[in-house]
Enzyme design. Structure first.
Site, PDB file in Angstrom:
ATOM      1  N   LYS A 105       0.852  -1.185   0.000  1.00  0.00           N
ATOM      2  CA  LYS A 105       0.000   0.000   0.000  1.00  0.00           C
ATOM      3  C   LYS A 105       0.884   1.230   0.000  1.00  0.00           C
ATOM      4  O   LYS A 105       2.022   1.177   0.470  1.00  0.00           O
ATOM      5  CB  LYS A 105      -0.873   0.025   1.261  1.00  0.00           C
ATOM      6  CG  LYS A 105      -2.113   0.874   1.115  1.00  0.00           C
ATOM      7  CD  LYS A 105      -3.191   0.119   0.360  1.00  0.00           C
ATOM      8  CE  LYS A 105      -4.509   0.829   0.342  1.00  0.00           C
ATOM      9  NZ  LYS A 105      -5.602  -0.133   0.031  1.00  0.00           N
TER      10      LYS A 105
HETATM   11  N1  GLU Z   1      -7.304   0.063  -3.175  1.00  0.00           N
HETATM   12  C1  GLU Z   1      -8.034  -1.135  -3.465  1.00  0.00           C
HETATM   13  C2  GLU Z   1      -8.061  -2.050  -2.249  1.00  0.00           C
HETATM   14  O1  GLU Z   1      -7.922  -1.622  -1.138  1.00  0.00           O
HETATM   15  C3  GLU Z   1      -7.581  -1.802  -4.744  1.00  0.00           C
HETATM   16  C4  GLU Z   1      -6.144  -2.234  -4.757  1.00  0.00           C
HETATM   17  C5  GLU Z   1      -5.695  -2.709  -6.138  1.00  0.00           C
HETATM   18  O2  GLU Z   1      -6.492  -2.746  -7.051  1.00  0.00           O
HETATM   19  O3  GLU Z   1      -4.507  -3.038  -6.234  1.00  0.00           O
HETATM   20  O4  GLU Z   1      -8.302  -3.215  -2.372  1.00  0.00           O
END
Ligand code: GLU
Length: 421
Positions: free
Chosen positions: A111
């Site tokens: 993240k």
């Molecule tokens: N931000 C989204 C999540 O928390 C998508 C992450 C992604 O598509 O890599 O799952």
């Protein structure tokens, strides 16, 4: 109306660690493996300057945390929000590891985030910030290593700038470096509403499992951004009665059901609910306590805490946000018989379709929307069934079962690969 911000004393990383500890005990994971899982593999903090429109220079702080890559390249979104800090990004990265494993994608978890309120920046400043941040984390991202995507405060336009910046630095176009891009530059159809569509599929499976009808089901949704608004629209199309929605600017309630298409049309130019007059006004706190069948928290983490969990009257909670329920609150909800479908399963639709986008980019071969949605349906329903089976076998909550499934898959990958050297 106040923004749905987590109480200061709740540290999402502590929540994530205590969830891991609980499942590690259940799975009798050895101390060594537990230590691996408790520590993010790699953390990068970047302090970087951005030229502002008035000629001044401001320094922003951003992060990229790669939690675990035992199952493949790491994957996870990028958040622009004033409350972003290292512990929040660590928690979100760990949750991505479990999420990808639960839906069985060949990915680890990561993240990123920048501590910034994107609404305070002009478009040009936002672009400058995104391009500089991308260059700064460029040393650890790439289609084979780490693939960012949108999260709170970021969108397809931000992903296009990231893709372009990374490509400029490489000297050639690299569409597979981020997902959630506009379709015109290697994005996939179906990605924008993928998380909301995943929530619809989970709601359908949950209704079937519990013997409830989605048709006419009363629903309250906290958060009306990318996740909440798509979930509202798709659930309404499936016949559910959305009685309340909220965002950081306003909360609206109509007992006979909101006209979601009308609410969507009335949003402000920057997508907020403020100023909508066709319904009663409620606070975010009141929304969480409405007597509805289904509650979808789709905003920030730590919204349901030991302070308000006893007041939750929903029969089912489907977690659209990451980490909306604290550990104490989870215990209370379970004791009260609320059926909670945890974030790591419920909101996985986004990363599933991100995976489809990445696969399409790597092959330069693009799919039709019905293929995307059918494959998403298959993956979400299979993961739901596997979690339900484990829950029944172990006599535990959906969250514990989802964690057992995901963590066990990661542990298996670590053990199969062995510890280097
Ligand atoms: N931000 C989204 C999540 O928390 C998508 C992450 C992604 O598509 O890599 O799952």
């Amino acid at each position: 109306m106040v923004a749905p911000v987590a109480p200061a004393e709740v540290n999402p990383y502590q929540v994530a660690l205590s969830q891991l500890d609980a499942v590690a005990d259940r799975l009798r994971i050895s101390d060594g493996i537990r230590q691996i899982l408790r520590h993010p593999k790699r953390e990068l903090t970047v302090n970087f300057p951005v030229k502002m429109d008035d000629g001044s220079v401001r320094v922003f702080t951003g992060y990229r945390v790669q939690h675990n890559d035992a199952r493949g390249p790491v994957k996870g979104g990028l958040r622009y929000h004033p409350a972003v800090d290292l512990d929040e990004v660590r928690a979100l990265a760990m949750w991505m590891t479990w999420k990808c494993a639960i839906v069985n994608l060949p990915y680890g978890g990561a993240k990123g985030g920048v501590a910034v309120d994107p609404r305070q920046l002009s478009l040009h400043e936002l672009e400058n910030l995104t391009r500089r941040y991308t260059s700064e984390i460029g040393i650890i991202i790439g289609p084979e290593f780490d693939v960012p995507a949108p999260d709170m405060g970021t969108d397809a336009r931000v992903m296009a700038w990231m893709m372009d910046t990374y490509s400029m630095n490489q000297g050639h176009s690299v569409p597979g470096v981020v997902t959630g891009k506009p379709v015109s530059v290697g994005g996939t159809v179906g990605r924008v509403e993928a998380t909301g569509r995943g929530i619809l599929y989970i709601a359908q499976e949950t209704a079937r499992y519990l013997g409830l009808q989605l048709e006419g089901m009363t629903v309250a949704i906290q958060g009306f951004g990318n996740v909440g608004s798509a979930a509202a629209r798709l659930l309404a199309q499936a016949g559910a009665k959305i009685v309340a929605v909220s965002d950081a600017s306003a909360g609206i309630y109509r007992g006979s059901g909101l006209d979601i298409e009308e609410v969507l049309r009335h949003r402000t130019s920057d997508g907020r609910l403020v100023g909508y007059t066709g319904a009663d006004h409620i606070t975010n706190g009141e929304l969480l306590e409405l007597p509805v069948t289904l509650l979808v928290p789709a905003a920030l983490e730590s919204q349901i805490t030991d302070r308000n969990a006893t007041a939750v009257r929903a029969r089912v909670i489907i977690e659209g946000a990451n980490g909306p329920t604290t550990t104490d609150a989870d215990r209370i909800l379970n004791a009260n018989g609320v059926f909670v479908v945890p974030d790591v399963l419920a909101n996985a639709g986004g990363v599933v379709v991100s995976y489809f986008e990445w696969v399409q980019d790597l092959q330069s071969f693009f799919w039709e929307e019905d293929e995307v949605n059918q494959r998403l349906h298959r993956i979400m329903t299979r993961a739901f069934q596997q979690v339900v089976e484990l829950k029944e076998r172990e006599g535990c909550s959906m969250r514990d079962a989802a964690y057992m499934l995901g963590v066990a898959r990661v542990v298996d990958a670590i053990q199969t690969r062995g510890i280097f050297p």
